[in-house]
Design an enzyme around this catalytic site. Structure first.
Site, PDB file in Angstrom:
ATOM      1  N   ALA A 159      10.231  -9.996  75.088  1.00 30.47           N
ATOM      2  CA  ALA A 159      11.200 -10.922  75.674  1.00 30.47           C
ATOM      3  C   ALA A 159      11.101 -12.315  75.061  1.00 30.47           C
ATOM      4  CB  ALA A 159      11.010 -11.001  77.189  1.00 30.47           C
ATOM      5  N   TYR A 183      18.448 -13.324  77.309  1.00 32.17           N
ATOM      6  CA  TYR A 183      18.779 -14.177  78.459  1.00 32.17           C
ATOM      7  C   TYR A 183      19.075 -15.594  77.974  1.00 32.17           C
ATOM      8  CZ  TYR A 183      18.218 -16.610  82.923  1.00 32.17           C
ATOM      9  OH  TYR A 183      18.415 -17.415  84.017  1.00 32.17           O
ATOM     10  N   THR A 185      17.938 -18.477  78.257  1.00 25.38           N
ATOM     11  CA  THR A 185      16.894 -19.395  77.772  1.00 25.38           C
ATOM     12  C   THR A 185      16.179 -18.884  76.528  1.00 25.38           C
ATOM     13  OG1 THR A 185      15.230 -18.362  79.180  1.00 25.38           O
ATOM     14  CG2 THR A 185      16.437 -20.243  80.107  1.00 25.38           C
ATOM     15  N   LYS A 186      16.551 -17.709  76.021  1.00 24.67           N
ATOM     16  CA  LYS A 186      15.799 -17.094  74.939  1.00 24.67           C
ATOM     17  C   LYS A 186      16.236 -17.632  73.579  1.00 24.67           C
ATOM     18  CE  LYS A 186      13.217 -14.478  77.529  1.00 24.67           C
ATOM     19  NZ  LYS A 186      13.581 -14.900  78.875  1.00 24.67           N
ATOM     20  N   ASN A 187      15.533 -17.194  72.532  1.00 22.02           N
ATOM     21  CA  ASN A 187      15.786 -17.718  71.189  1.00 22.02           C
ATOM     22  C   ASN A 187      17.119 -17.254  70.617  1.00 22.02           C
ATOM     23  OD1 ASN A 187      13.257 -18.751  71.553  1.00 22.02           O
ATOM     24  ND2 ASN A 187      12.279 -17.601  69.920  1.00 22.02           N
TER      25      ASN A 187
END
Length: 393
Positions: A159, A183, A185-187
């Protein structure tokens, strides 16, 4: 203090994503379709995987759940994982019908300790779920040795680890399954979404079927221009499919993945210089054996050394209009798991200490130089007695 609140983990969205979403809306096809397929192919190419064995799904939680089922994990089985993770890692094991077994983390890397894993292997152990915490690769050599010795499946929770490698091998391609999150907030973001990379073709085929109700054909193929096709339900599946609206974001996010990583590296190095003189514990040095995905920059706040508690630090940051995160309060501290499994936080002392001291500060490619300097100023202001100096990009 900043005039506007700096949202923690806010993604960088550019015109290309907006235009692609508009094209999806104009096409009339919003569900799983050609853009999901294009995203799977692009992600597989990035990871050096087979696109036929790369399955886009609704979330990393869905990816973990489906991987556990495809691995044959079920009632009566045990799965070893880390106590320093988001609840989704443990919940997926529970939803698969198995019992999660926690092994403590290494106090420096914050990743699953291989020696602790070895101690927890028992006759009912069926799988290991290592979590590449904050984007730092677990010691996959050691974990794979344990897995092979006991014939265990390895399901990598990636994740945080889209760009991560271990000894040159991409995360998610080392174990039997790799599970990724997109999601917000992910990279790489699709709003919500995830992907499974399965080592074995039969596992990938089953995951594709399970991800959409257990149907033999997906809706895109049923309703496409080639004519209506009947479907059969071959298993009792789930509603875990990704949509073209989500993939429209991801296609262009993925195209910029390296540029975004380089920007985060620049910010990381600036933070390292800026906080070197503070009584805080910074992330462990980057490991030359692996590539860190630089997903989270976490500080440990020991009240005795810093003169401020972790929660006081979080409050001080928020009051300066800088968003922060906590990654994570250890899983055994949550009341549900204490009731369900009888877990006691003190049995996992490294995860307990880290979970009570950790604070994540913004590390997004969307940050401007001014944003980074504001974060630095806020951190220094939150630590009593810190010398007020400027460290800028």
């Amino acid at each position: 203090m900043r005039d506007r609140f700096l949202v923690f983990g806010a993604p960088r969205i550019e015109r290309a994503e907006m235009d692609e979403v508009a094209r999806v809306l104009e096409s009339g096809w919003l569900g799983t379709g050609p853009r999901v397929q294009a995203f799977e192919q692009a992600f597989a190419a990035f990871k050096g995987a087979d696109s036929a064995q790369t399955c886009a799904v609704a979330s990393c939680t869905a990816a973990l759940h489906l991987s556990l089922i495809a691995a044959g994990v079920g009632a009566g089985d045990e799965v070893i994982t880390t106590p320093l993770t988001f609840c989704a890692t443990v919940n997926a094991i529970v939803h698969a019908g198995a019992t999660p077994v926690l092994a403590d983390v290494d106090p420096v890397t914050m990743n699953l300790s291989p020696s602790a894993v070895a101690e927890r292997v028992g006759p009912r152990t069926r799988a290991i779920v290592p979590v590449h915490f904050a984007g730092r690769a677990c010691d996959m050599d050691a974990i794979m040795r344990i897995a092979r010795a006991h014939d265990l499946a390895v399901i990598e929770d990636c994740a945080h680890a889209i760009e991560t490698t271990w000894r040159g091998q991409p995360s998610g391609t080392i174990g039997d399954f790799g599970c990724f999150s997109f999601y917000v907030t992910k990279n790489v973001v699709t709003g919500e979404g995830g992907t499974v990379i399965a080592r074995r073709p039969e596992h990938a085929a089953r995951i594709r079927t399970l991800a959409l109700h257990g149907m033999s054909r997906d809706a895109w193929k049923r309703f496409g221009a080639d004519g209506y096709r009947h479907y059969e339900i071959t298993e009792c599946g789930f509603k875990y499919n990704m949509t073209d609206l989500q993939a429209a974001l991801g296609i262009h996010q993925l195209a910029r993945v390296e540029a975004s990583w380089r920007r985060r590296l620049e910010i990381w190095r600036t933070y390292e210089r800026a906080f070197a003189d503070l009584p805080l514990v910074r992330p462990a040095p980057l490991d030359e054996r692996s590539r860190h995905a630089l997903h989270l920059y976490t500080l440990l706040i020991d009240e005795a050394a810093a003169g401020v508690s972790r929660d006081e630090f979080l409050t001080a940051m928020q009051r300066q209009n800088v968003g922060v995160g906590v990654h994570y309060v250890s899983v055994p501290e949550h009341p549900y798991y204490q009731r369900r499994f009888g877990w006691r936080p003190e049995n996992y002392p490294n995860a307990l200490r880290i979970g009570r001291q950790t604070a994540s500060i913004p590390l997004s490619a969307a940050l401007t130089d001014d944003d980074v300097n504001d974060v630095i100023a806020a951190v220094r202001a939150a630590v009593p007695g810190a010398r007020r100096r400027a460290t800028s990009l």
